[in-house]
Design a protein around this motif. Structure first.
Motif, PDB file in Angstrom:
ATOM      1  N   PHE A 275      45.217  44.113  43.187  1.00  0.00           N
ATOM      2  CA  PHE A 275      46.090  43.642  44.257  1.00  0.00           C
ATOM      3  C   PHE A 275      45.239  43.306  45.474  1.00  0.00           C
ATOM      4  O   PHE A 275      44.432  44.127  45.916  1.00  0.00           O
ATOM      5  N   ASN A 276      45.436  42.108  46.029  1.00  0.00           N
ATOM      6  CA  ASN A 276      44.749  41.655  47.232  1.00  0.00           C
ATOM      7  C   ASN A 276      45.721  41.790  48.397  1.00  0.00           C
ATOM      8  O   ASN A 276      46.518  40.889  48.656  1.00  0.00           O
ATOM      9  N   HIS A 277      45.696  42.921  49.088  1.00  0.00           N
ATOM     10  CA  HIS A 277      46.645  43.186  50.176  1.00  0.00           C
ATOM     11  C   HIS A 277      46.303  42.348  51.399  1.00  0.00           C
ATOM     12  O   HIS A 277      45.159  42.352  51.859  1.00  0.00           O
ATOM     13  N   ASP A 278      47.332  41.660  51.905  1.00  0.00           N
ATOM     14  CA  ASP A 278      47.165  40.824  53.090  1.00  0.00           C
ATOM     15  C   ASP A 278      48.407  40.948  53.966  1.00  0.00           C
ATOM     16  O   ASP A 278      49.293  41.759  53.680  1.00  0.00           O
ATOM     17  N   ASP A 279      48.472  40.154  55.033  1.00  0.00           N
ATOM     18  CA  ASP A 279      49.608  40.205  55.954  1.00  0.00           C
ATOM     19  C   ASP A 279      50.684  39.179  55.626  1.00  0.00           C
ATOM     20  O   ASP A 279      51.529  38.874  56.464  1.00  0.00           O
ATOM     21  N   SER A 280      50.692  38.647  54.412  1.00  0.00           N
ATOM     22  CA  SER A 280      51.721  37.691  54.018  1.00  0.00           C
ATOM     23  C   SER A 280      53.062  38.422  53.865  1.00  0.00           C
ATOM     24  O   SER A 280      53.091  39.657  53.781  1.00  0.00           O
ATOM     25  N   PRO A 281      54.178  37.683  53.838  1.00  0.00           N
ATOM     26  CA  PRO A 281      55.493  38.329  53.706  1.00  0.00           C
ATOM     27  C   PRO A 281      55.607  39.253  52.482  1.00  0.00           C
ATOM     28  O   PRO A 281      56.255  40.281  52.538  1.00  0.00           O
ATOM     29  N   GLY A 282      54.944  38.914  51.378  1.00  0.00           N
ATOM     30  CA  GLY A 282      54.989  39.749  50.174  1.00  0.00           C
ATOM     31  C   GLY A 282      54.018  40.919  50.211  1.00  0.00           C
ATOM     32  O   GLY A 282      54.114  41.829  49.394  1.00  0.00           O
ATOM     33  N   GLY A 283      53.053  40.885  51.116  1.00  0.00           N
ATOM     34  CA  GLY A 283      52.113  41.989  51.270  1.00  0.00           C
ATOM     35  C   GLY A 283      50.858  41.900  50.426  1.00  0.00           C
ATOM     36  O   GLY A 283      49.945  42.698  50.596  1.00  0.00           O
ATOM     37  N   TYR A 284      50.817  40.934  49.501  1.00  0.00           N
ATOM     38  CA  TYR A 284      49.598  40.765  48.713  1.00  0.00           C
ATOM     39  C   TYR A 284      49.527  39.345  48.165  1.00  0.00           C
ATOM     40  O   TYR A 284      50.538  38.647  48.093  1.00  0.00           O
ATOM     41  N   ALA A 285      48.325  38.943  47.795  1.00  0.00           N
ATOM     42  CA  ALA A 285      48.078  37.608  47.263  1.00  0.00           C
ATOM     43  C   ALA A 285      47.450  37.723  45.881  1.00  0.00           C
ATOM     44  O   ALA A 285      46.763  38.701  45.588  1.00  0.00           O
ATOM     45  N   LYS A 286      47.695  36.720  45.055  1.00  0.00           N
ATOM     46  CA  LYS A 286      47.090  36.704  43.725  1.00  0.00           C
ATOM     47  C   LYS A 286      45.574  36.528  43.825  1.00  0.00           C
ATOM     48  O   LYS A 286      44.817  37.156  43.100  1.00  0.00           O
ATOM     49  N   ASP A 287      45.170  35.670  44.743  1.00  0.00           N
ATOM     50  CA  ASP A 287      43.750  35.359  44.874  1.00  0.00           C
ATOM     51  C   ASP A 287      43.162  35.938  46.158  1.00  0.00           C
ATOM     52  O   ASP A 287      43.848  36.078  47.169  1.00  0.00           O
ATOM     53  N   MET A 288      41.880  36.207  46.122  1.00  0.00           N
ATOM     54  CA  MET A 288      41.153  36.711  47.276  1.00  0.00           C
ATOM     55  C   MET A 288      41.070  35.607  48.332  1.00  0.00           C
ATOM     56  O   MET A 288      40.884  34.438  48.003  1.00  0.00           O
TER      57      MET A 288
END
Length: 177
Positions: free
Chosen positions: A118-131
């Motif tokens: 899991f690539n945790h980020d600040d997007s609405p879903g909280g994670y991204a598929k890619d780095m």
């Protein structure tokens, strides 16, 4: 003034000390370094999880049964809430370069786990598929034999003032300072 140096250990409760010891020593390669036989017939075992930190387990024959969805996570990532005062999960720090190998090791050992990093980020879903440059931690989630949600986590960047941008939520109205 109180000044801590970090976490000494986290103490959890297991359903079977033998099964727990096998998982932590053989699957996660965390050496058992201390065992205690408690006066009430229970046990308390300590495992070295690296960096001078430990994860410990209590065992009692008459401990209450687990309560997934209340005292622990029911199923990550789809049902990840747990009750007030509960422990949601325990994250072990890991080098980012080791995450893929950890996925392979968990698969080999037959451990229930997320089949991706899991690539945790600040997007609405909280994670991204890619780095990408907004990813702040990369994680692999899995459960131990007691149903405890565990995580291997690799922080990918330094945190700064822009990372603290949300007002705290709660049931009580904010108090004026």
């Amino acid at each position: 003034m109180i000044k801590t140096k970090g976490i000494n250990h986290v103490a959890l409760v297991c359903r079977d000390m033998r099964e727990t010891m096998k998982f932590y020593t053989q699957v996660l390669n965390m050496p058992l370094f201390k065992t205690v036989q408690l006066p009430d017939g229970g046990q308390h075992f300590f495992f070295d999880c690296g960096g001078g930190n430990a994860v410990a387990f209590f065992w009692w024959d008459d401990a209450p049964e687990a309560a997934p969805g209340i005292a622990s996570v029911k199923k990550f990532p789809f049902d990840a809430k747990s009750a007030h005062g509960s422990m949601n999960h325990l994250a072990f720090d890991m080098e980012e370069s080791e995450l893929e190998a950890a996925l392979d090791r968990l698969e080999e050992a037959g451990v229930e786990h997320t089949h991706m990093v899991f690539n945790h980020d600040d997007s609405p879903g909280g994670y991204a598929k890619d780095m990408h440059e907004g990813v702040f931690v990369r994680s692999v989630y899995f459960t131990d034999p007691n149903g405890i949600l565990l995580e291997f986590a690799a922080t990918t960047r330094e945190f700064g003032p822009d990372d603290v941008k949300h007002d705290p939520a709660g049931v009580a109205a904010p108090q004026e300072a």
